[in-house]
Design a protein around this motif. Sequence first.
Motif, short mmCIF file in Angstrom:
data_model
loop_
_atom_site.label_atom_id
_atom_site.label_comp_id
_atom_site.label_asym_id
_atom_site.label_seq_id
_atom_site.Cartn_x
_atom_site.Cartn_y
_atom_site.Cartn_z
N GLY A 45 54.00 14.86 23.96
CA GLY A 45 53.41 14.72 22.64
C GLY A 45 54.18 13.76 21.76
N ALA A 46 53.46 13.15 20.81
CA ALA A 46 54.07 12.19 19.92
C ALA A 46 54.87 12.89 18.82
N SER A 47 55.70 12.11 18.13
CA SER A 47 56.53 12.66 17.07
C SER A 47 55.67 13.14 15.90
N VAL A 48 56.28 13.92 15.03
CA VAL A 48 55.56 14.40 13.84
C VAL A 48 55.13 13.22 12.98
N ALA A 49 56.03 12.25 12.78
CA ALA A 49 55.70 11.08 11.96
C ALA A 49 54.51 10.33 12.54
N HIS A 50 54.50 10.18 13.86
CA HIS A 50 53.39 9.50 14.54
C HIS A 50 52.08 10.24 14.29
N VAL A 114 39.04 -4.28 15.74
CA VAL A 114 40.38 -4.03 15.20
C VAL A 114 41.11 -3.08 16.14
N ILE A 115 42.39 -3.34 16.37
CA ILE A 115 43.26 -2.41 17.10
C ILE A 115 44.45 -2.09 16.22
N ILE A 116 44.78 -0.79 16.14
CA ILE A 116 45.94 -0.33 15.37
C ILE A 116 46.87 0.42 16.31
N GLU A 117 48.12 0.02 16.35
CA GLU A 117 49.14 0.73 17.11
C GLU A 117 50.17 1.30 16.15
N ILE A 118 50.52 2.57 16.36
CA ILE A 118 51.56 3.22 15.57
C ILE A 118 52.85 3.13 16.39
N LEU A 119 53.81 2.41 15.88
CA LEU A 119 55.01 2.09 16.66
C LEU A 119 55.93 3.28 16.81
N SER A 120 56.52 3.40 17.98
CA SER A 120 57.61 4.35 18.20
C SER A 120 58.74 3.55 18.84
N PRO A 121 59.97 4.07 18.83
CA PRO A 121 61.08 3.31 19.40
C PRO A 121 60.83 2.87 20.84
N SER A 122 60.14 3.70 21.63
CA SER A 122 59.95 3.37 23.04
C SER A 122 58.83 2.36 23.29
N ASP A 148 54.69 1.17 11.34
CA ASP A 148 56.01 1.64 11.75
C ASP A 148 56.20 3.12 11.45
N THR A 149 56.88 3.84 12.34
CA THR A 149 57.17 5.27 12.11
C THR A 149 58.57 5.50 11.57
N GLU A 150 59.41 4.46 11.56
CA GLU A 150 60.81 4.64 11.17
C GLU A 150 61.12 4.09 9.78
N LYS A 151 60.20 3.33 9.24
CA LYS A 151 60.36 2.80 7.88
C LYS A 151 58.98 2.43 7.36
N THR A 190 48.93 6.19 0.72
CA THR A 190 48.07 7.14 1.43
C THR A 190 48.44 7.23 2.90
N ILE A 191 48.68 6.09 3.52
CA ILE A 191 49.03 6.06 4.95
C ILE A 191 50.32 6.82 5.21
N TYR A 192 51.32 6.65 4.33
CA TYR A 192 52.63 7.26 4.55
C TYR A 192 52.81 8.60 3.84
N GLU A 193 51.73 9.14 3.31
CA GLU A 193 51.81 10.44 2.64
C GLU A 193 52.31 11.51 3.62
N ASP A 194 53.33 12.26 3.20
CA ASP A 194 53.92 13.37 3.98
C ASP A 194 54.68 12.91 5.24
N VAL A 195 54.90 11.61 5.38
CA VAL A 195 55.70 11.13 6.52
C VAL A 195 57.18 11.26 6.15
N LYS A 196 57.93 11.95 7.00
CA LYS A 196 59.37 12.12 6.79
C LYS A 196 60.10 11.29 7.83
N PHE A 197 60.95 10.38 7.36
CA PHE A 197 61.72 9.54 8.26
C PHE A 197 62.99 10.25 8.68
N VAL A 198 63.33 10.15 9.95
CA VAL A 198 64.52 10.81 10.49
C VAL A 198 65.75 10.02 10.13
#
Length: 198
Positions: A45-50, A114-122, A148-151, A190-198
């Motif tokens: 499963g993907a991260s919470v941020a993802h 349109v294609i949207i990718e949500i980035l993860s470190p891997s 981006d999921t990290e910033k 709106t996109i980053y609402e409730d996203v918590k960065f590690v």
Amino acid sequence: MGAPEIKCITPEEYLEAERLALDKHEYYKGEVFLLNKTDVTAMSGASVAHNVLFSNLFGELYSNLKGKPCRPYGSDLRIHIPKNSLFTYPDISIICGDVETTDDKFDTAKNPTVIIEILSPSTRDYDKGGKFTLYRDIDSLKEYILVDTEKILVEKFSRNTDNSWLLTEYKNLEESFTITSVATTLSLKTIYEDVKFV
């Protein structure tokens, strides 16, 4: 002793196996690769941020595009690029008009706008590099968006009339960006609402 021989399979063999598989796999030029959307395995499963980013994005797109000729699809919709053989599963794809499918199973599309990718470190390097190169072979593709999921960072690539691509970056929560090809605007807040960065 030589390198082990890699057994290549046909697209038809890939699809037959993939439709029975529990995990998702990409296919490229006869080879099959376990799709690693996360930092561990495809099963974990993907991260919470993802997940939060996906929910926010998909919810806004669904709401904004409702009643219009374009529709968002999640990562269960397989995309095929006949020009280079790739089969893959983008996080979000938007298709306008009728969905063009690979065969009569109606589970593999060929014409995303349109294609949207949500980035993860891997997946970051692949999504920004080799995968984008392959995506550019999709004639119908007008915009490619990386979130981006990290910033706080959204990168929007737009296809120009000469087939070159223009990059625009958005790094501030007060900013919004327009997906021009489907005439919808999204705010970073709106996109980053409730996203918590590690």
